[in-house]
Scaffold this motif. Structure first.
Motif, PDB file in Angstrom:
ATOM      1  N   LEU A 272       0.866  -1.077   0.001  1.00  0.00           N
ATOM      2  CA  LEU A 272      -0.006  -0.023   0.150  1.00  0.00           C
ATOM      3  C   LEU A 272       0.772   1.190   0.060  1.00  0.00           C
ATOM      4  O   LEU A 272       1.891   1.222   0.796  1.00  0.00           O
ATOM      5  CB  LEU A 272      -0.850   0.160   1.259  1.00  0.00           C
ATOM      6  CG  LEU A 272      -1.904  -1.132   1.463  1.00  0.00           C
ATOM      7  CD1 LEU A 272      -2.645  -0.832   2.541  1.00  0.00           C
ATOM      8  CD2 LEU A 272      -2.747  -1.330  -0.007  1.00  0.00           C
ATOM      9  N   LYS A 273       0.555   2.271  -1.025  1.00  0.00           N
ATOM     10  CA  LYS A 273       1.461   3.263  -0.960  1.00  0.00           C
ATOM     11  C   LYS A 273       0.984   4.404   0.269  1.00  0.00           C
ATOM     12  O   LYS A 273      -0.087   3.904   0.911  1.00  0.00           O
ATOM     13  CB  LYS A 273       0.878   4.146  -2.193  1.00  0.00           C
ATOM     14  CG  LYS A 273       1.376   3.256  -3.590  1.00  0.00           C
ATOM     15  CD  LYS A 273       1.029   4.024  -4.902  1.00  0.00           C
ATOM     16  CE  LYS A 273       1.425   3.207  -5.929  1.00  0.00           C
ATOM     17  NZ  LYS A 273       1.182   3.877  -7.221  1.00  0.00           N
ATOM     18  N   PRO A 274       1.429   5.350   0.538  1.00  0.00           N
ATOM     19  CA  PRO A 274       1.234   6.343   1.587  1.00  0.00           C
ATOM     20  C   PRO A 274      -0.195   6.791   1.582  1.00  0.00           C
ATOM     21  O   PRO A 274      -0.601   7.057   0.523  1.00  0.00           O
ATOM     22  CB  PRO A 274       2.064   7.314   1.529  1.00  0.00           C
ATOM     23  CG  PRO A 274       3.345   6.739   1.033  1.00  0.00           C
ATOM     24  CD  PRO A 274       2.933   5.823  -0.234  1.00  0.00           C
ATOM     25  N   LEU A 275      -1.057   6.437   2.469  1.00  0.00           N
ATOM     26  CA  LEU A 275      -2.312   6.856   2.853  1.00  0.00           C
ATOM     27  C   LEU A 275      -3.282   6.272   1.659  1.00  0.00           C
ATOM     28  O   LEU A 275      -4.347   6.801   1.401  1.00  0.00           O
ATOM     29  CB  LEU A 275      -2.411   8.439   2.822  1.00  0.00           C
ATOM     30  CG  LEU A 275      -1.743   9.106   3.810  1.00  0.00           C
ATOM     31  CD1 LEU A 275      -1.807  10.738   3.533  1.00  0.00           C
ATOM     32  CD2 LEU A 275      -2.121   8.664   5.200  1.00  0.00           C
ATOM     33  N   GLU A 276      -3.027   5.413   1.194  1.00  0.00           N
ATOM     34  CA  GLU A 276      -3.673   4.444   0.124  1.00  0.00           C
ATOM     35  C   GLU A 276      -4.774   3.699   0.779  1.00  0.00           C
ATOM     36  O   GLU A 276      -4.598   3.236   1.846  1.00  0.00           O
ATOM     37  CB  GLU A 276      -2.790   3.571  -0.831  1.00  0.00           C
ATOM     38  CG  GLU A 276      -3.477   2.990  -1.887  1.00  0.00           C
ATOM     39  CD  GLU A 276      -2.627   2.154  -2.606  1.00  0.00           C
ATOM     40  OE1 GLU A 276      -3.190   1.439  -3.676  1.00  0.00           O
ATOM     41  OE2 GLU A 276      -1.453   2.027  -2.379  1.00  0.00           O
ATOM     42  N   VAL A 277      -6.031   3.595   0.108  1.00  0.00           N
ATOM     43  CA  VAL A 277      -6.981   2.765   0.419  1.00  0.00           C
ATOM     44  C   VAL A 277      -7.351   1.685  -0.558  1.00  0.00           C
ATOM     45  O   VAL A 277      -7.435   2.078  -1.771  1.00  0.00           O
ATOM     46  CB  VAL A 277      -8.290   3.602   0.756  1.00  0.00           C
ATOM     47  CG1 VAL A 277      -9.343   2.570   1.179  1.00  0.00           C
ATOM     48  CG2 VAL A 277      -8.098   4.626   1.670  1.00  0.00           C
ATOM     49  N   LEU A 278      -7.132   0.243  -0.055  1.00  0.00           N
ATOM     50  CA  LEU A 278      -7.327  -0.826  -1.196  1.00  0.00           C
ATOM     51  C   LEU A 278      -8.511  -1.666  -0.775  1.00  0.00           C
ATOM     52  O   LEU A 278      -8.719  -1.952   0.546  1.00  0.00           O
ATOM     53  CB  LEU A 278      -6.014  -1.443  -1.215  1.00  0.00           C
ATOM     54  CG  LEU A 278      -6.097  -2.655  -2.347  1.00  0.00           C
ATOM     55  CD1 LEU A 278      -6.240  -2.168  -3.755  1.00  0.00           C
ATOM     56  CD2 LEU A 278      -4.789  -3.361  -2.129  1.00  0.00           C
ATOM     57  N   CYS A 279      -9.153  -2.056  -1.647  1.00  0.00           N
ATOM     58  CA  CYS A 279     -10.505  -2.880  -1.271  1.00  0.00           C
ATOM     59  C   CYS A 279     -10.231  -4.309  -2.060  1.00  0.00           C
ATOM     60  O   CYS A 279      -9.877  -4.386  -3.223  1.00  0.00           O
ATOM     61  CB  CYS A 279     -11.828  -2.329  -1.859  1.00  0.00           C
ATOM     62  SG  CYS A 279     -12.436  -0.864  -1.058  1.00  0.00           S
ATOM     63  N   LEU A 280     -10.645  -5.309  -1.099  1.00  0.00           N
ATOM     64  CA  LEU A 280     -10.387  -6.771  -1.799  1.00  0.00           C
ATOM     65  C   LEU A 280     -11.506  -7.274  -1.807  1.00  0.00           C
ATOM     66  O   LEU A 280     -12.201  -7.273  -0.483  1.00  0.00           O
ATOM     67  CB  LEU A 280      -9.483  -7.383  -0.959  1.00  0.00           C
ATOM     68  CG  LEU A 280      -7.713  -7.141  -1.359  1.00  0.00           C
ATOM     69  CD1 LEU A 280      -6.922  -8.229  -0.361  1.00  0.00           C
ATOM     70  CD2 LEU A 280      -7.476  -7.447  -2.817  1.00  0.00           C
ATOM     71  N   THR A 281     -12.196  -8.207  -2.480  1.00  0.00           N
ATOM     72  CA  THR A 281     -13.336  -9.094  -2.633  1.00  0.00           C
ATOM     73  C   THR A 281     -13.004 -10.497  -2.358  1.00  0.00           C
ATOM     74  O   THR A 281     -12.321 -11.310  -2.979  1.00  0.00           O
ATOM     75  CB  THR A 281     -14.128  -8.968  -4.140  1.00  0.00           C
ATOM     76  OG1 THR A 281     -14.099  -7.668  -4.466  1.00  0.00           O
ATOM     77  CG2 THR A 281     -15.374  -9.626  -3.908  1.00  0.00           C
TER      78      THR A 281
END
Length: 1459
Positions: free
Chosen positions: A1391-1400
Motif C-alpha cells: 500500500l502506498k502512503p495513505l492509500e485505501v485498497l478494497c479486496l473482494t
C-alpha cells in the motif's frame, strides 16, 4: 600599696627617733629668717647622720648606731593630748593634696587574669577568667613585687606618726635634749644662754605646762652660737665661743657660721634647695598653734589648676586621673577651707616667706650645718643617752635585788600567776591607772625606750618584755599595750632575727588600745607598724585582716586608707584574690566619698571597674558606673560622667524599673549640662539602641491607596517583608522586560531595580535616587530599659556633595530647606519593644548624598505614676530633662568570602544603602485597576480595566508588562478585538466574547475561520501595552480593557505583574523604571473536560462528507465538578470549538434533540464530534465553531483566541521534523524510524475549546458568567483532560520506581515494533447483515465480503493477508464458526502512503446460523524492513452475519438469495 623607698626596718626605725627641742633668741631667729626658715626648719634636711655612731651598753659592749635620724622641733607649750578635729582636718588636706603624679611610668600588676593598671596608661587585655593564678603571677615575681604605689597613704602615715601626741605611758616622743641658740650679735651672748636655759628649766619643771614632755629630768642642754657671716664680727664670735667652751665644755657647745653668700658676687650660682621636700611635711603642733598651713598650698593650688582643667581622663582610661584629679581636688580644697588658703598667703605665718629657701647659704654653709648635727649627736646626744641608760640600769639592778624580787616572789606564791601573752583577761581596774614618775615600772620603760632609740634592740626587747609582765600584773592595760607593741617591734628589728616576729603581741596591743583603752590613735599606729612588718614577711593575708579590723565608723578617712591598703594586699598574695581586691576598693571608695575625698573615691571605683568590667556582674558594674558618674560630675568633669552613665544605660541592665528610671534622670541631667557647655556639636546619645543593620531605605513616592472603585498597584512599600525568592522572581521578570526592550539581549550594565534596600539586598553599589522624589529611611530603635522613652523631633543628619563641588558640612533636615525637607516624628518607645521611625528626605539637585545619622530629642516618658524627682516640680524643671543629641548610622557590610585572604581574615564589604546618588528627574507612572475580581471560576473569562497615569513632569514610553502567569490576562489583539464598550460602567451585562445570533440546524457543520498566529502577537511572557501613540505625556492618563481568565487549577494563586516604562529622554543614568503589582485570585472548580479521539471505522467511500479520507471521531466528556461554593446553579455548554493547523471539528453527531447541554452539580454530558483534516495552510490555524445553542461565539477573536494561544501553545512542527530528520540521518536504527512513522501516523494536534456559561445567584441577583476550557488532543487513542491528567501521575511514579533499579532493562525491540506497527493498517469488512440461502436445494452458500485496507502512515507498507486462521477468542466460540473462505486464501500487497485498497473475498457457509467473519489475519511491515507484525484485531467488534435457510414453496419455487 604603700611603697617606701627605704626598707621596712628603716621605716619603723624612723618612726621612733630621738626628739630634740629648740629655743632661739629673737636675734637668732632674725638671722635664720634671712633664709625664709626658722632654726628647726634650717636643720631638718641635715638631721640624718651619714656616719656611724657608737655607744656602750651597761655590759660595756660597743653598740653601733647606723643611719640615725633625729627630730628637731621648736618648743610648743600649747596642750595637745589627743587628735583634735583640726588635726584630722589637716590630715584630710594632706591626703587630698596628694594625687597620682602626671607622667609617671606605667605601673601594672598582673594578678590572676587581670592586668591592673594604677597609672595613667590604658588597661591591658585580660586573659580568660579561669586561667591559673600562679602562671599569671610570674610577672610580679620577676619584677621583684613591683606594686602600685599610694603616695597619699604614705603622706598620711608620715604626718600621722609625726603628729602623735606625747603620752604618759611611753617616752619615745619625749624630748631628750634642748638646743639653746643665740646669735653672736647679741650684746652679752652668755646672758642670753642663761635666759634660755632658765626658760627651758621653767617649762620642764614648773608644772605650768603639760607640753612639751621631757624624757628625763636632767635634760641635755646644748649651746649653739649662731654667727652671721654677712654681718662680719667673726673674731668676736670666736672669742665668745672660746668663752663658751670654758663655761660649758667643748662637748656642750658649738659655733655655727652661716649666711656666707653675697648676692653681688654669686647671683648666677645655683644653690640646691633641700628644704622644699621637707617643708610640706609640717609640724602639726606648730600648725595648730598658728592655725594656718605652713606649706605653700595656695601656690601649689594655683600651679596645678593652671595645668589644664579640661583634661579628659576617663576618655582614655578610667584610671588616668593625674592632672585632672590634682586640679579638681585643689578646687575642692579652696572651696572648703578658704581660711586655710588665706592663712597660707600670710607671709608672717609661714616658716619661710614667698621666696626661695636658704638664699643666703652656700654649699659650705650646708656642710657646716651637717657637721654641727654630727657633732651634736656624737658628742652630746649619744653620750647623754649612754649615761642615762647606765644610770637607769644601775637603779633597776639595785631595786631588783630586794623589793622587786620579793614582790615578784610573793605574787608567785599567792596566786598572782603569769598573765597570758596572747590574750587579755578581764581587767580588774580601768586603763586610767597612772604610775608616779619614779615608779620602777616606768624606769624600765624609759630604759627600754632609750635602748630602742639608739638601736640596741636586744636590750630594748628584754626591758619591754619585763615591763610588759609588770604592767599586766598591775592591770595597767595602757602601759601593757605600749610595752607589747614596742616588744614586738624590737623583736622584728633585732639583727639576725633570733626570734620570730611576735604578731600576737601586736594583735593584743591593738585590741587593748581599741577595746579597753578606747584609744584609736594608738591602735592605728600599732596597726600601721604591724601591717608593714607583716607585708615585709609576705604575710599579706594577715596584713589585710589586720587592716580591715581597724576600720570603724569614727574616721572615714582612716577606714578608706586602710581598706585600700587591704585591697592591695589581696592582689599581692601568692594566689591573688582579684575579686576581693575589687570589693575592698569599692568599700574604700565609699569611705573616701564619705570623708570628702572625691578624687580618691573616683580613683578607687575606677580601679575596681577593671575587675568587674565585662565579667557578667551587671549590677556591680551599674553601681560602679553610677558612682563614677556622680563623682565625675561633682568634680566638674561632666564628659566623664556622661561616659559612665552611658555605660549603665547601654548595657543589658538587670536593675528594677525604678532604679533604671533614676539612672536615666541622672544621665539626662548630666548630659544637659554638657550640651549647655558645648552647643556647637551634638554629642552621641546612648539611648535608645539603634539596630543599624535593620535600617531600610525606600526610594520613591509611597503608593496611593484605592480611590473609589480604583485599585492602585501594590508596588513596593516599607510595610512589606523582604523575601529572597520573590526578589529573584522580580529580577527575572525585569530581565525579560529589559531583554525585550533591547532586542532580546540583556545589557552587561544591567542592574535590577531595588526600591527598598535592607540587610538582605545587594548594597555593594551606590543606589540611584531621583531628584524631587522622597527618600524614606526607616530606623529601628530598641529600648534596653524597663522604663519607656520619649523621642521627639526626629530628623536625619546628612551630608550632600553636589556634582563637581566639595562635600558640605553635616546638616540636619531642618537646617536647610533648600536641599532637603523632613517629616519629623514623635515616638514613644515602650519597654523592651522595638519601634521604627520613618524619616523623609527630598533631594532637589543631583549629586552624592550621605545619610550620616539621626538627631532627636530624648526624654523619659511618663509612665502615669509620679516619681520622687518630679513631684513638686514645675513644667520648666521637667523640660530640663529633655535633651537633644544624635546617633550615627554605621552599617557593617557583609563579610567577604571570595579570596583566600577573605577566608583567612575577617573582612567586610561596603554597605552603600545610605549613600545614594541623586540623578535627574524621571517620569513616574501609576497604575490603577477597575472591576478587578478577587475570585474566579476555573477558566472563567472576566473583563476588567486598567488605567495608566503619568504623574510626573516628563513623558514616558515603551510600556510593557511581564507576569508570572502570562496566560491569566490579555490586552487583546487589535485586529480581532470585539467592539465592546470602553467605559466599564456600560459593560456590566455585556458578554466578553464576540457573538453572533444564529439558529442551529440538525446536521449542520461547523463554521470555519482561518487565523494567523501573528494576529495574536506577544505570545512570549512579555507583552507590550497598546497605548495610543506609544507615549504618555505628563499628567496624561489612559484606560485599556483587560481580559482575565481564571486559572485551570483551583486554589489561591499569587499573580505578579511587572510594568516597565522608559523616559523619552535618553542617556540618563536610570534607563528604565518598573512598577510592581501583586494580586491574589481564588479559583473555584467549574467543569472538567476529558476528550479522546479514535479513527472512524466507516470506509471513506461510504462517508457522507466529502472531506479528506475517512475521519476521526472526537469524544468529549464534560462534568460539572463545582460544589456550588460560589452560588453557581448550573452550567450551559454553549459551544465547542477547535483550533488546529491540520484538523478541525466537522459536525456534531449527537442525537438532534440535544440542543442545549445543561449540567447541574455532578452531572456529566457526553458529546461526539467528527473531525476531518484541513486543507494545508502555511502558519494558519483553522478555528471551527460548533454552537450548541442559538448564538455563536467567534472563537478566533479576542479574548477566546488570545487565551487559546497563551494557554495552549502547540508544539512547533518544524522543530519536530528537523529533529527527526537529523536523527534519522545520524542514527539508522529501524526502531527509531518506525517510531517516527507511527508517531506521525497517530498525531492529531487538535485543540478543543469548550465555551460555557454559568448562572450565579449573588445578592438576590442572577449573574451570567462565561468561561472556556482547553483540551489539547495530541495523539489518537490517548485521553486528554483540562485538569492534571492521571497518566502524568502514573508516569511520574513509574519513573521514580525506575530510579531504584541498579541496571536498566533492555526493552525487547520486537514487542515495541508489534505495538507500533499494529497501528499502521486499518482494516474494515463490508458485507450484508442478513443473507438467506436455500440449503435444501444447494448445500453451499457463498457470500461476497469486501475487505478494505487503509494505510494510515506516510510511508509504503507491505501487507500479508492470511484467511486460514481460525479464531479462538471467547467471542468467536459463542457463535457458529463452521465456515470457510474460498478462493485465494493469502494475499501479498503493498500500500502506498495513505492509500485505501478494497479486496473482494468469498465466505462459504454449510448451514444457517450466525457467523463471525472477523477471522482474517493481517500482517504489515514497512517497505524495505524485514519484520512482520500482525495487526491487533482483538479490540475490534465481531463481524457477525446471519445466514437464513430459505423455505421451499409448494409450487416448487426456490427463493433466491437476498442481497
Amino acid at each position: 600599696m604603700a611603697q617606701c623607698v627605704q626598707s621596712v626596718q628603716e621605716f619603723v626605725q624612723d618612726s621612733f627617733v630621738p626628739m630634740v627641742a629648740v629655743l632661739c633668741s629673737e636675734e637668732a631667729e632674725r638671722v635664720t629668717r634671712k633664709n625664709n626658715l626658722n632654726f628647726a626648719e634650717l636643720l631638718r634636711p641635715f638631721c640624718r647622720l651619714t656616719s656611724e655612731g657608737h655607744i656602750r651598753d651597761p655590759n660595756n659592749q660597743v653598740q653601733v648606731v647606723k643611719n640615725l635620724r633625729i627630730c628637731v622641733n621648736n618648743v610648743v607649750t600649747s596642750p595637745n593630748t589627743a587628735f583634735s578635729p583640726a588635726q584630722r582636718r589637716v590630715l584630710n588636706e594632706v591626703v587630698l593634696s596628694c594625687q597620682p603624679q602626671e607622667g609617671t611610668a606605667t605601673n601594672v600588676i598582673t594578678a590572676g587574669d587581670c592586668d591592673l593598671n594604677f597609672s595613667d596608661h590604658s588597661l591591658k587585655a585580660s586573659a580568660p577568667w579561669y586561667s591559673a593564678w600562679k602562671e599569671t603571677l610570674s610577672e610580679v615575681s620577676a619584677s621583684k613585687h613591683y606594686t602600685a604605689t599610694t603616695p597619699w597613704f604614705e603622706a598620711y602615715r608620715e604626718n600621722f606618726l609625726q603628729s602623735m601626741p606625747a603620752s604618759e605611758h611611753e617616752f619615745l616622743n619625749h624630748y631628750l635634749a634642748c638646743l639653746l641658740v643665740v646669735s653672736s650679735t647679741e650684746t652679752v651672748p652668755v646672758e642670753q644662754f642663761l635666759k634660755l636655759s632658765q626658760e627651758q628649766h621653767r617649762i620642764q619643771h614648773s608644772g605650768d605646762y603639760t607640753n612639751p614632755k621631757w624624757f628625763i629630768p636632767n635634760t641635755l642642754k646644748y649651746y649653739v652660737l649662731l654667727h652671721d657671716m654677712s654681718e662680719g664680727g667673726e673674731q668676736r664670735a670666736d672669742s665668745v665661743y672660746e668663752d663658751m667652751k670654758q663655761r660649758y665644755g667643748h662637748q656642750g657647745c658649738y659655733l655655727l657660721k652661716m649666711n656666707s653668700r653675697t648676692f653681688s658676687a654669686e647671683e648666677d650660682e645655683q644653690i640646691p634647695d633641700p628644704w622644699s621636700q621637707y617643708l610640706h611635711r609640717n609640724n602639726l603642733q606648730s600648725q595648730l598653734l598658728l592655725g594656718i598651713l605652713l606649706y605653700p598650698l595656695s601656690d601649689l593650688n594655683h600651679d596645678m589648676v593652671t595645668k589644664g582643667e579640661a583634661s579628659n581622663s576617663l576618655e582614655s582610661h578610667p584610671l588616668q586621673l593625674d592632672t585632672a584629679s590634682s586640679s579638681g581636688s585643689l578646687h575642692t580644697l579652696s572651696a572648703v577651707n578658704p581660711e586655710l588658703k588665706k592663712g597660707a598667703r600670710d607671709p608672717e605665718s609661714l616658716a619661710g616667706g614667698a621666696g626661695s629657701h636658704g638664699a643666703s647659704l652656700t654649699l659650705n654653709d650646708h656642710d657646716h650645718i651637717r657637721q654641727f648635727i654630727q657633732e651634736f649627736t656624737f658628742r652630746g646626744l649619744l653620750p647623754h643617752i649612754e649615761k642615762n641608760i647606765r644610770q637607769l640600769n644601775d637603779q633597776l639592778v639595785s631595786r631588783k635585788g630586794l623589793s622587786r624580787s620579793l614582790f615578784t616572789a610573793t605574787k608567785k606564791w599567792f596566786g598572782g600567776g603569769k598573765v597570758p601573752e596572747k590574750g587579755i583577761s578581764e581587767p580588774k581596774s580601768t586603763c586610767g591607772l597612772l604610775y608616779p614618775p619614779e615608779a620602777p615600772e616606768l624606769q624600765i620603760r624609759k630604759m627600754a625606750d632609750l635602748c630602742f632609740l639608739v638601736q640596741h634592740y636586744e636590750l630594748a626587747y628584754s626591758c619591754y618584755h619585763t615591763a610588759k609582765k609588770d604592767f599586766l600584773s598591775d592591770q595597767a592595760m595602757l602601759y601593757a599595750a605600749g610595752a607589747l607593741e614596742m616588744a614586738a617591734v624590737s623583736a622584728f628589728l633585732q639583727a639576725g632575727a633570733p626570734r620570730p616576729y611576735p604578731a600576737h603581741y601586736m594583735d593584743t596591743a591593738i585590741q587593748t588600745y581599741r577595746d579597753v583603752c578606747k584609744n584609736m590613735v594608738l591602735a592605728e599606729r600599732c596597726a600601721l607598724l604591724s601591717a608593714e612588718i607583716l607585708k615585709s614577711q609576705v604575710k599579706y593575708s594577715d596584713a589585710a585582716t589586720l587592716l580591715i579590723k581597724m576600720t570603724s565608723e569614727d574616721s572615714d578617712l582612716r577606714s578608706a586608707l586602710l581598706l585600700e591598703q587591704a585591697a592591695h594586699c589581696f592582689i599581692n598574695m601568692r594566689n591573688p584574690m582579684v575579686r576581693k581586691f575589687a570589693f575592698h576598693m569599692i568599700l574604700a571608695g565609699h569611705r573616701f566619698s564619705k570623708a570628702g575625698q572625691r578624687r580618691h573615691a573616683l580613683r578607687c571605683y575606677c580601679q575596681a571597674m577593671q575587675v568587674y568590667k565585662e565579667r557578667g556582674w551587671s549590677l556591680a558594674e551599674d553601681h560602679i558606673n553610677f558612682t563614677i558618674g556622680r563623682q565625675s560630675f561633682t568634680l566638674s568633669h561632666p564628659e566623664n560622667a556622661v561616659t559612665a552613665f552611658r555605660q549603665i544605660l547601654t548595657n543589658d541592665s538587670r536593675q528594677t524599673a525604678t532604679q533604671q528610671g533614676a539612672f536615666l534622670r541622672e544621665y539626662l541631667y548630666v548630659y544637659k549640662s554638657v550640651v549647655l557647655g558645648n552647643e556647637d556639636r551634638l554629642p552621641q546619645l546612648p539611648l535608645p539602641c539603634i539596630h543599624s543593620s535593620a535600617t531600610r531605605v525606600y526610594f520613591g513616592h509611597e503608593r496611593r491607596l484605592a480611590e473609589g472603585e480604583k485599585q492602585a498597584a501594590t508596588h513596593v512599600s516599607l510595610d512589606q517583608e523582604y523575601d529572597q525568592d520573590l526578589a529573584a522572581m522580580w529580577c527575572h521578570l525585569e530581565e525579560q522586560l529589559v531583554a525585550a526592550a533591547n532586542r532580546g539581549i540583556v545589557p552587561a550594565t544591567f542592574q535590577p531595580t531595588q526600591c527598598c534596600l535592607n540587610s538582605q539586598t545587594d548594597n555593594l553599589r551606590f543606589p540611584l535616587a531621583v531628584a524631587e522624589e522622597p527618600i524614606i529611611v526607616e530606623v529601628t530603635f530598641r529600648n534596653p530599659l524597663k522604663v519607656p522613652l520619649a523621642l521627639s523631633n526626629l530628623s536625619l543628619l546628612w551630608r550632600f556633595t553636589a556634582e563637581g563641588a566639595t562635600p558640605s558640612e553635616e546638616k540636619t533636615t531642618e537646617e536647610s530647606a533648600g536641599e532637603a525637607v523632613t517629616n519629623e516624628e514623635a515616638l514613644t518607645e515602650g519597654v523592651s519593644s522595638p519601634a521604627t521611625a520613618r524619616l523623609r528626605l527630598l533631594p532637589h539637585s543631583t549629586g552624592q548624598l550621605n545619610i550620616v545619622g539621626v538627631v532627636y530629642n530624648l526624654a523619659a516618658a511618663s509612665s502615669g505614676e509620679p516619681t520622687p524627682s518630679s513631684e513638686g516640680t514645675d513644667s520648666s524643671a521637667l523640660e530640663v530633662m529633655v535633651v537633644r543629641g544624635r546617633q550615627d548610622l554605621k552599617i557593617q557590610g557583609p563579610r567577604l568570602n571570595q579570596t583566600k585572604e577573605d577566608k583567612m581574615l575577617v573582612r567586610h564589604g561596603q554597605d552603600r544603602r545610605l549613600d545614594p546618588i541623586i540623578t535627574p528627574p524621571m517620569p513616574l507612572m501609576e497604575v490603577f485597576f477597575l472591576q478587578f475580581p478577587t475570585a474566579l471560576l476555573c477558566g472563567e473569562i472576566r473583563k476588567a480595566y486598567v488605567e495608566f497615569c503619568n504623574v510626573s513632569g516628563g513623558a514616558l514610553c515603551g510600556l510593557r508588562v511581564a507576569s508570572t502567569h502570562p496566560d491569566f490576562f490579555t490586552f487583546g489583539s487589535q485586529t480581532t478585538t470585539p467592539l465592546t464598550p470602553v467605559s466599564p460602567t456600560s459593560a456590566e451585562n455585556c458578554s466578553a466574547y464576540k457573538t453572533t445570533a444564529t439558529t442551529r440546524q440538525p446536521g449542520s457543520v461547523a463554521s470555519e475561520t482561518l487565523v494567523s498566529a501573528k494576529d495574536f502577537s506577544q505570545l512570549s511572557g512579555v507583552m507590550e501595552i497598546p497605548i495610543e501613540g506609544g507615549t504618555l505625556q505628563p499628567g496624561e492618563s489612559t484606560q485599556l480593557p483587560l481580559w482575565l481568565r481564571g486559572p485551570d487549577q483551583e486554589g489561591v494563586h499569587e499573580i505578579n505583574f511587572l510594568f516597565y516604562y522608559e523616559s523619552t529622554t535618553k542617556g540618563i543614568k536610570i534607563s528604565h523604571r518598573v512598577l510592581r503589582h501583586t494580586v491574589f485570585i481564588c479559583a473555584s472548580r467549574s467543569l472538567s473536560v476529558q476528550a479522546s479521539a479514535c479513527r472512524s471505522s466507516v470506509p471513506p467511500h461510504h462517508s457522507v462528507d466529502e472531506k479528506g479520507s475517512g475521519g476521526t471521531l472526537v469524544f468529549v466528556d464534560v462534568e460539572n465538578i463545582n460544589t456550588s461554593e460560589a452560588g453557581v446553579r448550573e452550567f450551559h455548554i454553549i459551544q465547542v470549538s477547535s483550533s488546529s493547523r491540520h484538523w478541525c471539528l466537522h459536525k456534531c453527531i449527537n442525537p438532534a434533540n440535544d440542543k442545549d447541554c445543561k449540567l447541574t452539580s455532578r452531572e456529566r454530558a457526553k458529546l461526539c464530534f467528527r473531525a476531518t483534516r484541513c486543507k494545508p495552510h502555511q502558519e494558519k490555524y483553522t478555528f471551527a465553531d460548533l454552537n450548541l445553542g442559538n448564538e455563536r461565539i467567534i472563537s478566533s477573536s479576542t479574548p477566546c483566541g488570545d487565551f487559546f494561544f497563551r494557554g495552549c501553545r502547540p508544539p512547533q512542527p518544524q522543530r519536530v521534523d528537523g529533529t527527526s530528520s537529523r536523527t534519522s540521518s545520524t542514527n539508522k536504527s529501524p526502531a527509531s524510524d518506525i517510531s517516527n512513522i507511527v508517531r506521525k501516523c497517530n498525531e492529531l494536534d487538535l485543540n478543543i475549546i469548550v465555551i460555557w456559561k454559568a448562572y450565579v445567584v449573588e445578592d438576590n441577583k442572577q449573574l451570567i458568567l462565561e468561561g472556556q476550557l482547553h483540551v489539547a488532543l495530541q495523539t489518537i487513542g490517548k485521553e486528554a483532560s483540562s485538569l492534571t491528567p492521571k497518566e502524568y501521575l502514573f508516569r511520574k511514579e513509574a519513573q521514580e520506581m525506575a530510579l531504584l533499579k541498579f541496571k536498566a532493562e533492555v526493552p525487547a525491540p520486537v514487542a515495541l515494533l508489534s505495538a507500533e506497527l499494529s497501528q499502521l493498517i486499518k482494516t474494515n469488512l463490508h458485507y450484508p447483515e442478513t443473507y438467506t440461502h436455500p440449503f435444501v436445494q444447494e448445500s453451499l452458500c457463498v457470500v461476497p465480503v469486501t475487505l478494505t485496507l487503509s494505510n494510515c502512515s506516510s510511508a509504503p507498507v507491505d501487507v500479508l493477508i492470511d484467511l486460514r486462521h481460525k479464531s479462538s477468542s471467547p467471542e468467536s466460540l459463542e457463535v457458529h464458526s463452521s465456515f470457510t473462505w474460498v478462493g485465494q486464501t493469502q494475499y501479498k500487497l503493498q500500500l502506498k502512503p495513505l492509500e485505501v485498497l478494497c479486496l473482494t473475498l468469498r465466505a462459504c457457509f454449510l448451514q444457517a446460523g450466525v457467523y463471525n467473519l472477523n477471522t482474517p489475519r493481517v500482517f504489515a511491515k514497512l517497505a524495505e524492513q524485514g519484520a512482520m507484525c500482525e495487526t491487533s484485531q482483538q479490540a475490534a467488534s465481531p463481524a457477525l452475519i446471519i445466514i437464513n435457510s430459505a423455505r421451499v414453496q409448494p409450487q416448487g419455487d426456490v427463493l433466491g438469495l437476498l442481497d
